[in-house]
Design a protein around this motif. Sequence first.
Motif, PDB file in Angstrom:
ATOM      1  N   ILE A  63       0.841  -1.201   0.000  1.00 31.39           N
ATOM      2  CA  ILE A  63       0.000   0.000   0.000  1.00 31.39           C
ATOM      3  C   ILE A  63       0.874   1.249   0.000  1.00 31.39           C
ATOM      4  CG2 ILE A  63      -1.605   1.359   1.416  1.00 31.39           C
ATOM      5  CD1 ILE A  63      -2.917  -1.345   2.198  1.00 31.39           C
ATOM      6  N   MET A  64       1.916   1.256   0.791  1.00 34.17           N
ATOM      7  CA  MET A  64       2.789   2.427   0.874  1.00 34.17           C
ATOM      8  C   MET A  64       3.510   2.682  -0.447  1.00 34.17           C
ATOM      9  SD  MET A  64       4.198   1.846   4.743  1.00 34.17           S
ATOM     10  CE  MET A  64       5.295   3.256   4.713  1.00 34.17           C
ATOM     11  N   VAL A  65       4.018   1.632  -1.067  1.00 28.60           N
ATOM     12  CA  VAL A  65       4.731   1.775  -2.344  1.00 28.60           C
ATOM     13  C   VAL A  65       3.792   2.250  -3.445  1.00 28.60           C
ATOM     14  CG1 VAL A  65       5.868   0.431  -4.183  1.00 28.60           C
ATOM     15  CG2 VAL A  65       6.561   0.143  -1.802  1.00 28.60           C
ATOM     16  N   ASN A  66       2.545   1.816  -3.403  1.00 28.38           N
ATOM     17  CA  ASN A  66       1.574   2.146  -4.446  1.00 28.38           C
ATOM     18  C   ASN A  66       0.632   3.288  -4.057  1.00 28.38           C
ATOM     19  OD1 ASN A  66       2.009   0.053  -6.624  1.00 28.38           O
ATOM     20  ND2 ASN A  66       1.909  -1.210  -4.792  1.00 28.38           N
ATOM     21  N   ALA A  67       0.977   4.053  -3.037  1.00 26.91           N
ATOM     22  CA  ALA A  67       0.106   5.103  -2.506  1.00 26.91           C
ATOM     23  C   ALA A  67      -0.314   6.119  -3.572  1.00 26.91           C
ATOM     24  CB  ALA A  67       0.786   5.818  -1.344  1.00 26.91           C
ATOM     25  N   ASP A  68       0.548   6.422  -4.517  1.00 21.60           N
ATOM     26  CA  ASP A  68       0.202   7.398  -5.558  1.00 21.60           C
ATOM     27  C   ASP A  68      -0.932   6.929  -6.452  1.00 21.60           C
ATOM     28  OD1 ASP A  68       2.141   9.099  -4.613  1.00 21.60           O
ATOM     29  OD2 ASP A  68       3.615   8.584  -6.152  1.00 21.60           O
ATOM     30  N   ASP A  69      -1.148   5.624  -6.505  1.00 15.79           N
ATOM     31  CA  ASP A  69      -2.196   5.053  -7.358  1.00 15.79           C
ATOM     32  C   ASP A  69      -3.467   4.708  -6.587  1.00 15.79           C
ATOM     33  OD1 ASP A  69      -0.484   5.119  -9.615  1.00 15.79           O
ATOM     34  OD2 ASP A  69       0.437   3.236  -8.979  1.00 15.79           O
ATOM     35  N   LEU A  70      -3.499   5.053  -5.300  1.00 17.32           N
ATOM     36  CA  LEU A  70      -4.621   4.674  -4.441  1.00 17.32           C
ATOM     37  C   LEU A  70      -5.296   5.895  -3.823  1.00 17.32           C
ATOM     38  CD1 LEU A  70      -2.866   1.755  -2.517  1.00 17.32           C
ATOM     39  CD2 LEU A  70      -4.409   1.554  -4.471  1.00 17.32           C
ATOM     40  N   VAL A  71      -6.549   5.710  -3.452  1.00 16.42           N
ATOM     41  CA  VAL A  71      -7.270   6.674  -2.633  1.00 16.42           C
ATOM     42  C   VAL A  71      -7.602   5.979  -1.322  1.00 16.42           C
ATOM     43  CG1 VAL A  71      -8.232   7.981  -4.560  1.00 16.42           C
ATOM     44  CG2 VAL A  71      -9.510   6.032  -3.654  1.00 16.42           C
ATOM     45  N   VAL A  72      -7.859   6.766  -0.295  1.00 10.49           N
ATOM     46  CA  VAL A  72      -8.164   6.199   1.022  1.00 10.49           C
ATOM     47  C   VAL A  72      -9.454   6.817   1.531  1.00 10.49           C
ATOM     48  CG1 VAL A  72      -6.747   7.897   2.258  1.00 10.49           C
ATOM     49  CG2 VAL A  72      -7.226   5.686   3.308  1.00 10.49           C
ATOM     50  N   ALA A  73     -10.255   5.989   2.193  1.00 14.91           N
ATOM     51  CA  ALA A  73     -11.493   6.452   2.810  1.00 14.91           C
ATOM     52  C   ALA A  73     -11.396   6.189   4.305  1.00 14.91           C
ATOM     53  CB  ALA A  73     -12.696   5.715   2.227  1.00 14.91           C
ATOM     54  N   GLU A  74     -11.774   7.171   5.080  1.00 13.01           N
ATOM     55  CA  GLU A  74     -11.782   7.022   6.531  1.00 13.01           C
ATOM     56  C   GLU A  74     -12.804   5.959   6.921  1.00 13.01           C
ATOM     57  OE1 GLU A  74      -9.815   8.558   8.773  1.00 13.01           O
ATOM     58  OE2 GLU A  74      -8.750   9.479   7.101  1.00 13.01           O
ATOM     59  N   PRO A  75     -12.569   5.302   8.047  1.00 11.20           N
ATOM     60  CA  PRO A  75     -13.562   4.327   8.531  1.00 11.20           C
ATOM     61  C   PRO A  75     -14.924   4.986   8.714  1.00 11.20           C
ATOM     62  CG  PRO A  75     -11.548   4.216   9.822  1.00 11.20           C
ATOM     63  CD  PRO A  75     -11.422   5.411   8.943  1.00 11.20           C
ATOM     64  N   THR A  77     -17.170   3.842  10.827  1.00 10.62           N
ATOM     65  CA  THR A  77     -17.441   3.761  12.263  1.00 10.62           C
ATOM     66  C   THR A  77     -16.116   3.557  12.989  1.00 10.62           C
ATOM     67  OG1 THR A  77     -17.747   1.363  12.227  1.00 10.62           O
ATOM     68  CG2 THR A  77     -19.715   2.720  11.867  1.00 10.62           C
ATOM     69  N   ASP A  78     -16.121   3.740  14.307  1.00  8.53           N
ATOM     70  CA  ASP A  78     -14.890   3.613  15.091  1.00  8.53           C
ATOM     71  C   ASP A  78     -14.324   2.193  15.121  1.00  8.53           C
ATOM     72  OD1 ASP A  78     -14.901   6.295  15.671  1.00  8.53           O
ATOM     73  OD2 ASP A  78     -15.849   6.042  17.638  1.00  8.53           O
ATOM     74  N   ASP A  79     -15.158   1.204  14.894  1.00  6.30           N
ATOM     75  CA  ASP A  79     -14.680  -0.183  14.953  1.00  6.30           C
ATOM     76  C   ASP A  79     -14.397  -0.767  13.574  1.00  6.30           C
ATOM     77  OD1 ASP A  79     -17.343  -0.267  14.219  1.00  6.30           O
ATOM     78  OD2 ASP A  79     -17.786  -2.077  15.368  1.00  6.30           O
ATOM     79  N   GLU A  80     -14.314   0.076  12.566  1.00  7.48           N
ATOM     80  CA  GLU A  80     -14.081  -0.364  11.188  1.00  7.48           C
ATOM     81  C   GLU A  80     -12.719   0.149  10.715  1.00  7.48           C
ATOM     82  OE1 GLU A  80     -17.163  -0.429   7.656  1.00  7.48           O
ATOM     83  OE2 GLU A  80     -16.363   1.577   7.913  1.00  7.48           O
ATOM     84  N   PRO A  81     -11.998  -0.645   9.906  1.00 13.47           N
ATOM     85  CA  PRO A  81     -10.725  -0.154   9.359  1.00 13.47           C
ATOM     86  C   PRO A  81     -10.963   0.827   8.219  1.00 13.47           C
ATOM     87  CG  PRO A  81     -11.200  -2.338   8.516  1.00 13.47           C
ATOM     88  CD  PRO A  81     -12.279  -2.010   9.505  1.00 13.47           C
ATOM     89  N   GLY A  82      -9.916   1.495   7.790  1.00 12.16           N
ATOM     90  CA  GLY A  82     -10.000   2.357   6.614  1.00 12.16           C
ATOM     91  C   GLY A  82     -10.099   1.515   5.351  1.00 12.16           C
ATOM     92  N   TYR A  83     -10.395   2.180   4.247  1.00 11.44           N
ATOM     93  CA  TYR A  83     -10.528   1.499   2.962  1.00 11.44           C
ATOM     94  C   TYR A  83      -9.627   2.135   1.927  1.00 11.44           C
ATOM     95  CZ  TYR A  83     -14.607  -1.036   4.626  1.00 11.44           C
ATOM     96  OH  TYR A  83     -15.433  -1.878   5.317  1.00 11.44           O
ATOM     97  N   TYR A  84      -9.167   1.308   0.984  1.00 12.13           N
ATOM     98  CA  TYR A  84      -8.301   1.756  -0.090  1.00 12.13           C
ATOM     99  C   TYR A  84      -8.918   1.343  -1.418  1.00 12.13           C
ATOM    100  CZ  TYR A  84      -5.032   2.043   3.760  1.00 12.13           C
ATOM    101  OH  TYR A  84      -4.443   2.349   4.955  1.00 12.13           O
ATOM    102  N   GLY A  85      -8.708   2.171  -2.428  1.00 14.85           N
ATOM    103  CA  GLY A  85      -9.203   1.859  -3.764  1.00 14.85           C
ATOM    104  C   GLY A  85      -8.329   2.514  -4.809  1.00 14.85           C
ATOM    105  N   LEU A  86      -8.616   2.217  -6.057  1.00 14.36           N
ATOM    106  CA  LEU A  86      -7.858   2.807  -7.158  1.00 14.36           C
ATOM    107  C   LEU A  86      -8.150   4.287  -7.276  1.00 14.36           C
ATOM    108  CD1 LEU A  86      -8.303   0.097  -9.936  1.00 14.36           C
ATOM    109  CD2 LEU A  86      -6.254   0.573  -8.588  1.00 14.36           C
ATOM    110  N   ALA A  87      -7.117   5.071  -7.507  1.00 11.04           N
ATOM    111  CA  ALA A  87      -7.298   6.499  -7.783  1.00 11.04           C
ATOM    112  C   ALA A  87      -7.913   6.643  -9.161  1.00 11.04           C
ATOM    113  CB  ALA A  87      -5.959   7.227  -7.709  1.00 11.04           C
ATOM    114  N   ALA A  88      -8.740   7.633  -9.311  1.00  6.85           N
ATOM    115  CA  ALA A  88      -9.423   7.847 -10.610  1.00  6.85           C
ATOM    116  C   ALA A  88      -8.479   8.366 -11.649  1.00  6.85           C
ATOM    117  CB  ALA A  88     -10.583   8.800 -10.436  1.00  6.85           C
TER     118      ALA A  88
END
Length: 88
Positions: A63-75, A77-88
């Motif tokens: 994820i760190m190496v490919n961060a430029d190609d990804l977007v991140v969404a905050e959790p 809820t407090d008990d849920e992890p964050g989410y990652y997806g392809l950058a547009a």
Amino acid sequence: MPVPKSEFGTLPPCDFYTPEELLEEDQMYTVYEIARLLQGLEPDAEIEAETEDILLDWAIPWIMVNADDLVVAEPRTDDEPGYYGLAA
């Protein structure tokens, strides 16, 4: 301790999926789901906690190496992890 290469049969190149090869364009994934996908498993595959810990050792740097190609969404809820997806 280092081990001589001669102790191993074949040594294929260290080749990882690109984000485009791994992730669906219209989906968001947790780091746990990405860890499974990197190993050729289904995102919801049942695995042991110890195995999941090892898979995360691969997923977090990916994820760190490919961060430029990804977007991140905050959790959501407090008990849920964050989410990652392809950058547009």
